[in-house]
Design a protein around this motif. Structure first.
Motif, mmCIF file in Angstrom:
data_model
loop_
_atom_site.group_PDB
_atom_site.id
_atom_site.type_symbol
_atom_site.label_atom_id
_atom_site.label_comp_id
_atom_site.label_asym_id
_atom_site.label_seq_id
_atom_site.Cartn_x
_atom_site.Cartn_y
_atom_site.Cartn_z
ATOM 1 N N LEU A 67 3.319 62.466 5.321
ATOM 2 C CA LEU A 67 2.263 63.336 5.844
ATOM 3 C C LEU A 67 1.865 62.920 7.255
ATOM 4 C CD1 LEU A 67 0.089 65.572 4.756
ATOM 5 C CD2 LEU A 67 -1.439 63.594 4.724
ATOM 6 N N ILE A 68 1.694 61.625 7.474
ATOM 7 C CA ILE A 68 1.245 61.111 8.767
ATOM 8 C C ILE A 68 2.245 61.437 9.869
ATOM 9 C CG2 ILE A 68 0.865 58.970 10.067
ATOM 10 C CD1 ILE A 68 -0.441 57.884 7.433
ATOM 11 N N HIS A 69 3.512 61.221 9.596
ATOM 12 C CA HIS A 69 4.534 61.510 10.611
ATOM 13 C C HIS A 69 4.632 63.006 10.884
ATOM 14 C CE1 HIS A 69 6.286 57.557 11.428
ATOM 15 N NE2 HIS A 69 6.078 57.270 10.152
ATOM 16 N N CYS B 223 3.088 68.049 14.187
ATOM 17 C CA CYS B 223 2.330 69.306 14.246
ATOM 18 C C CYS B 223 1.231 69.288 15.300
ATOM 19 C CB CYS B 223 1.704 69.602 12.880
ATOM 20 S SG CYS B 223 2.862 70.084 11.614
ATOM 21 N N GLY B 224 0.889 68.101 15.791
ATOM 22 C CA GLY B 224 -0.164 67.996 16.789
ATOM 23 C C GLY B 224 -1.515 67.576 16.257
ATOM 24 N N VAL B 225 -1.572 67.114 15.003
ATOM 25 C CA VAL B 225 -2.825 66.577 14.473
ATOM 26 C C VAL B 225 -3.125 65.280 15.208
ATOM 27 C CG1 VAL B 225 -4.001 65.667 12.437
ATOM 28 C CG2 VAL B 225 -2.467 67.641 12.216
ATOM 29 N N ALA C 268 0.466 51.650 15.214
ATOM 30 C CA ALA C 268 1.200 51.753 16.478
ATOM 31 C C ALA C 268 1.533 53.198 16.844
ATOM 32 C CB ALA C 268 2.489 50.936 16.392
ATOM 33 N N LEU C 269 1.407 54.114 15.897
ATOM 34 C CA LEU C 269 1.706 55.517 16.188
ATOM 35 C C LEU C 269 0.690 56.138 17.148
ATOM 36 C CD1 LEU C 269 2.728 56.753 12.613
ATOM 37 C CD2 LEU C 269 4.241 56.230 14.546
ATOM 38 N N GLY C 270 -0.526 55.624 17.146
ATOM 39 C CA GLY C 270 -1.517 56.071 18.121
ATOM 40 C C GLY C 270 -2.466 57.148 17.647
ATOM 41 N N HIS C 271 -2.212 57.753 16.472
ATOM 42 C CA HIS C 271 -3.126 58.797 15.994
ATOM 43 C C HIS C 271 -3.649 58.465 14.598
ATOM 44 C CE1 HIS C 271 0.491 59.777 13.820
ATOM 45 N NE2 HIS C 271 -0.040 60.818 13.231
ATOM 46 N N VAL C 272 -3.544 57.192 14.218
ATOM 47 C CA VAL C 272 -3.895 56.774 12.863
ATOM 48 C C VAL C 272 -5.001 55.718 12.901
ATOM 49 C CG1 VAL C 272 -3.047 55.741 10.723
ATOM 50 C CG2 VAL C 272 -1.542 57.223 12.073
ATOM 51 N N TRP C 273 -6.003 55.925 12.041
ATOM 52 C CA TRP C 273 -7.080 54.956 11.837
ATOM 53 C C TRP C 273 -7.141 54.598 10.362
ATOM 54 C CZ3 TRP C 273 -6.969 58.524 15.562
ATOM 55 C CH2 TRP C 273 -7.413 58.173 16.845
ATOM 56 N N ILE D 101 -7.998 44.010 9.154
ATOM 57 C CA ILE D 101 -8.577 44.365 10.448
ATOM 58 C C ILE D 101 -7.883 43.601 11.564
ATOM 59 C CG2 ILE D 101 -10.661 44.312 11.876
ATOM 60 C CD1 ILE D 101 -12.287 44.642 9.268
ATOM 61 N N ILE D 102 -7.661 42.327 11.343
ATOM 62 C CA ILE D 102 -6.993 41.498 12.349
ATOM 63 C C ILE D 102 -5.574 42.001 12.597
ATOM 64 C CG2 ILE D 102 -6.084 39.184 12.813
ATOM 65 C CD1 ILE D 102 -8.536 38.115 11.223
ATOM 66 N N GLU D 103 -4.858 42.334 11.535
ATOM 67 C CA GLU D 103 -3.461 42.753 11.652
ATOM 68 C C GLU D 103 -3.329 44.124 12.314
ATOM 69 O OE1 GLU D 103 -0.783 41.049 10.873
ATOM 70 O OE2 GLU D 103 -1.639 39.346 9.799
ATOM 71 N N ALA D 104 -4.107 45.102 11.859
ATOM 72 C CA ALA D 104 -3.971 46.477 12.365
ATOM 73 C C ALA D 104 -4.809 46.723 13.614
ATOM 74 C CB ALA D 104 -4.345 47.479 11.278
ATOM 75 N N GLY D 105 -5.851 45.921 13.791
ATOM 76 C CA GLY D 105 -6.650 46.041 15.004
ATOM 77 C C GLY D 105 -8.030 46.622 14.795
ATOM 78 N N VAL D 106 -8.986 46.053 15.490
ATOM 79 C CA VAL D 106 -10.356 46.573 15.483
ATOM 80 C C VAL D 106 -10.374 48.020 15.966
ATOM 81 C CG1 VAL D 106 -12.594 46.367 16.655
ATOM 82 C CG2 VAL D 106 -11.473 44.332 15.715
ATOM 83 N N GLU D 107 -9.503 48.327 16.928
ATOM 84 C CA GLU D 107 -9.519 49.659 17.544
ATOM 85 C C GLU D 107 -9.065 50.754 16.591
ATOM 86 O OE1 GLU D 107 -5.564 47.695 18.356
ATOM 87 O OE2 GLU D 107 -7.681 47.106 18.419
ATOM 88 N N THR D 108 -8.429 50.399 15.468
ATOM 89 C CA THR D 108 -8.001 51.415 14.508
ATOM 90 C C THR D 108 -8.798 51.359 13.210
ATOM 91 O OG1 THR D 108 -6.290 50.010 13.517
ATOM 92 C CG2 THR D 108 -5.648 51.375 15.415
#
Length: 284
Positions: A158-160, A165-167, A192-197, A221-228
């Motif tokens: 779904l994510i990919h 689709c532009g989501v 790393a895809l940039g549109h996933v939290w 949180i440490i692995e995936a990042g605070v920003e996500t």
């Protein structure tokens, strides 16, 4: 920023439950909004497993004016499952989040030893046409698409496809919870895809969801990042803390584990504000 009088100042909870509901809830919609307003929070997003909360949120906003109140739609059997028409109506009414099936998901049912359930994949592992149409509808808006209780295998497809689709905003629902568990490496790849939290819910640490150890969430949180990362509660049950108190406890626990005030504020205020389109990405 070195200190704050209260972690809840302008905080946003993207996942909170209230009445009316077939499940017993601690607060009704109005009382929930008033409690969050008194706590100094900036916004809440009401979730129901049974029906749309978009209309309810609109009405509450007319009564409780000191906080933003949003709603969305969960695609469970009670709204017709992967119902494209229901999604389009919710989006037209201002839905801020569309969740894939939760309690009606095949993955959820299998985990709890129940029969039936909805999957977004066909026999060859591709998205079913209805799921594809939902992605295309969401892509025409700035709405959040959430993975609900889909299995990670389903959610990754779904994510990919959502990206194709532009989501622009996909939120992985409680990735530490056993039925929807994503290994750290998989979370890093998706981030790393940039549109996933990733929505990391306080309720996952309670007896209702298997008591996920806090260190698991902290390491994720440490692995995936605070920003996500989005810090939400998924509270509203009478046997758990009130949502605002749960969010405060969450923040205090992470602070005691070494996360900075700024990072906690980013995960609790800035990141969800961006997903709600109330804050520009560059302001994070």
């Amino acid at each position: 920023m070195n200190a704050l009088p209260d972690f809840l100042e302008d905080a946003i909870d993207l996942h909170v439950h209230s009445a009316p509901d077939v499940d017993v809830r601690r607060f009704n919609d109005l009382d929930l909004a008033r409690e969050a307003e008194r706590a100094g929070m900036g916004a809440i997003l009401i979730k129901s497993h049974q029906n749309s909360t978009v209309e309810r949120a609109w009405l509450v906003s007319k009564v409780v004016t000191g906080i933003q109140v949003f709603g969305g739609l969960v695609l469970n059997e009670t709204v017709g499952g992967l119902n494209v028409a229901a999604v389009k109506l919710a989006l037209a009414m201002g839905a801020k989040e569309i969740w894939m099936p939760t309690r009606s998901a095949l993955n959820h049912r299998l985990f709890h030893g129940e029969s039936g359930g909805i999957t977004v994949l066909d026999a060859d592992g591709s998205l079913v046409p209805a799921a594809q149409a939902i992605l295309e509808a969401v892509a025409q808006t700035d709405c959040i698409l959430s993975t609900g209780h889909l299995s990670p295998r389903e959610a990754v497809v779904l994510i990919h496809q959502a990206r194709e689709c532009g989501v622009r905003k996909v939120l992985v629902t409680h990735p530490e919870w056993a039925p929807t568990f994503y290994p750290f490496e998989q979370q890093k790849e998706l981030a790393a895809l940039g549109h996933v939290w990733f929505e990391r819910c306080f309720v996952s640490t309670t007896h209702l969801c298997g008591c996920v150890p806090f260190p698991v969430i902290e390491q994720a949180i440490i692995e995936a990042g605070v920003e996500t990362t989005i810090l939400s509660t998924d509270l509203g049950q009478p046997q758990t803390p009130p949502p605002a108190e749960g969010l405060r406890l969450y923040a205090e626990r992470l602070r005691s584990s070494g996360f900075s005030v700024d990072h906690i504020r980013q995960m609790m205020c800035d990141n969800p504000a961006y997903l709600l389109s109330t804050k520009e990405a560059g302001k994070l």
